[in-house]
Design an enzyme around this catalytic site. Structure first.
Site: not given
Length: 162
Positions: A13-16, A88
């Site tokens: 849901y983020g930088t990936l 992570e």
């Protein structure tokens, strides 16, 4: 006896996500294998906040607070799952838990499985944090993360993680 590689589903849901600063890591062969399956949204609400001087997106493990979070489901092999756990910071920074997701659009191959319909519920691993500053739950909650979003908090690459 044929060699079988275990594949797990992971929700990012983020930088990936596609178009985000760390997306390329999902497809570096040294990290393992990943295949995009679907866009999806968490069934439960969670606070997705942007915090620290690096403007990192954090999904706080506070179910039923915040918003339903939009992201992407990937099928990954064990090598990629281990890479993602390390990336992570599991178990100190993040934890990996199973979460229910509502499929928005399925794009991946199903290889004999029935293709989930939009609106159907599936499960995948999600990285969330229980280790956060006391003021983080009061930060603005986002439904979807974009490093270049109108929040003005662009992700800052860090030494060793860029």
């Amino acid at each position: 006896m044929p060699f079988c590689i275990h594949m797990a589903r992971v929700f990012v849901y983020g930088t990936l996500k596609k178009g985000q600063p760390n997306y390329y890591r999902m497809f570096e062969s040294a990290n393992g294998k990943a295949e995009f399956l679907a866009s999806a949204c968490t069934v439960q609400k969670y606070p997705l906040v942007i915090a620290t001087k690096y403007n990192i997106p954090f999904l706080l493990n506070l179910p039923d607070q915040g918003r339903r979070v939009r992201g992407e489901i990937y099928k990954v092999d064990d090598k990629m799952l281990k890479f993602l756990d390390d990336f992570e910071g599991v178990p100190t920074m993040y934890q990996r838990t199973l979460v229910k997701l509502e499929v928005q659009e399925w794009a991946g191959q199903t290889h004999g499985e029935q293709r989930p319909a939009a609106g159907s519920i599936t499960e995948a691993f999600m990285y969330s944090t229980t280790s956060y500053q006391p003021d983080w739950p009061s930060l603005p909650c986002h439904e979807s993360y974009d490093s270049n979003g109108d929040h003005g908090l662009q992700y800052v690459l860090r030494e060793g993680r860029d």
